[in-house]
Design a protein around this motif. Structure first.
Motif, mmCIF file in Angstrom:
data_model
loop_
_atom_site.group_PDB
_atom_site.id
_atom_site.type_symbol
_atom_site.label_atom_id
_atom_site.label_comp_id
_atom_site.label_asym_id
_atom_site.label_seq_id
_atom_site.Cartn_x
_atom_site.Cartn_y
_atom_site.Cartn_z
ATOM 1 N N TYR A 1 0.794 -1.226 0.000
ATOM 2 C CA TYR A 1 0.000 0.000 0.000
ATOM 3 C C TYR A 1 0.830 1.282 0.000
ATOM 4 O O TYR A 1 0.259 2.377 0.048
ATOM 5 C CB TYR A 1 -0.949 0.006 1.203
ATOM 6 N N LEU A 2 2.138 1.148 -0.052
ATOM 7 C CA LEU A 2 2.958 2.351 -0.106
ATOM 8 C C LEU A 2 2.717 3.106 -1.416
ATOM 9 O O LEU A 2 2.657 2.495 -2.477
ATOM 10 C CB LEU A 2 4.441 1.994 0.012
ATOM 11 N N PRO A 3 2.583 4.425 -1.352
ATOM 12 C CA PRO A 3 2.261 5.208 -2.566
ATOM 13 C C PRO A 3 3.495 5.547 -3.402
ATOM 14 O O PRO A 3 3.724 6.703 -3.768
ATOM 15 C CB PRO A 3 1.621 6.473 -1.970
ATOM 16 N N PHE A 4 4.292 4.521 -3.688
ATOM 17 C CA PHE A 4 5.507 4.732 -4.476
ATOM 18 C C PHE A 4 5.536 3.754 -5.641
ATOM 19 O O PHE A 4 4.984 2.641 -5.549
ATOM 20 C CB PHE A 4 6.757 4.560 -3.619
#
Length: 199
Positions: free
Chosen positions: A23-26
């Motif tokens: 779920y990291l926005p990267f």
């Protein structure tokens, strides 16, 4: 704690790491998610190999290893269902998770009867696991919209895994059917009754 069990525990520790990284926005979160799952898949093979080769088999490891496997796969599939919001993905995911629940219950039942070896892991199950791992790694690495042909490759591999999942489930159920069939239950009840009548 021996090395085999440490690898199994590592696989469980990697589960929350997978969820967090997914779920990291990267942009690199997809690559790292696939890498974490790949490491978990390697430990799945390594802990069993080490346990057998160096005689590190323990009751704790025998219990924890299949639990770690099923948790990692189930969590990965749940994560992927969110990004692949399609019945075409949900169907094989449900088949795979549902089969694991059925076989786990079956093995527990056979263990109570002292016949768990009748539903030991088969070669079909091992091939199924290989396709399953490949499919999940590909789909974690290539999110929808990144590469259509890689997504389709992941889907096809997942469907192969789901088909092998059903096939292996049939094999296990057929092996256990003599103990599950109503006629066998009746014979056991009759035998117990006869023993009770013996002076």
């Amino acid at each position: 704690m021996n090395l085999a069990n440490q690898l199994t525990l590592l696989r469980i520790v990697l589960i929350p790491a997978l969820i967090l990284v997914f779920y990291l926005p990267f942009a690199w979160s997809a690559f790292l998610s696939a890498l974490i799952f790949s490491v978990a898949a390697i430990t799945d093979w390594a802990d069993g190999y080490i346990a057998r080769k160096y005689n590190q088999t323990t009751p704790f490891g025998a219990f924890l290893d299949p639990v770690a496997d099923k948790l990692m796969v189930a969590v990965a599939l749940v994560l992927l269902v969110e990004v692949h919001a399609s019945p075409w993905f949900a169907i094989p995911a449900v088949v795979i998770v549902g089969r694991e629940i059925v076989i786990s219950a079956l093995r527990e039942w056979m263990a109570e009867l002292g016949k768990r070896a009748s539903v030991a892991v088969s070669n079909v199950g091992k091939v199924k696991t290989t396709f399953q791992m490949i499919a999940i790694i590909v789909l974690l690495l290539f999110r929808p919209g990144v590469s259509d042909w890689m997504t389709w490759l992941g889907y096809i591999t997942l469907y192969v895994a789901a088909s092998l999942t059903l096939w292996s489930m049939v094999i296990y159920l057929r092996a256990a059917w003599p103990e599950l069939s109503p006629s066998n239950t009746g014979d056991k009840d009759k035998a117990s009754s006869n023993k009770g009548d013996t002076p």
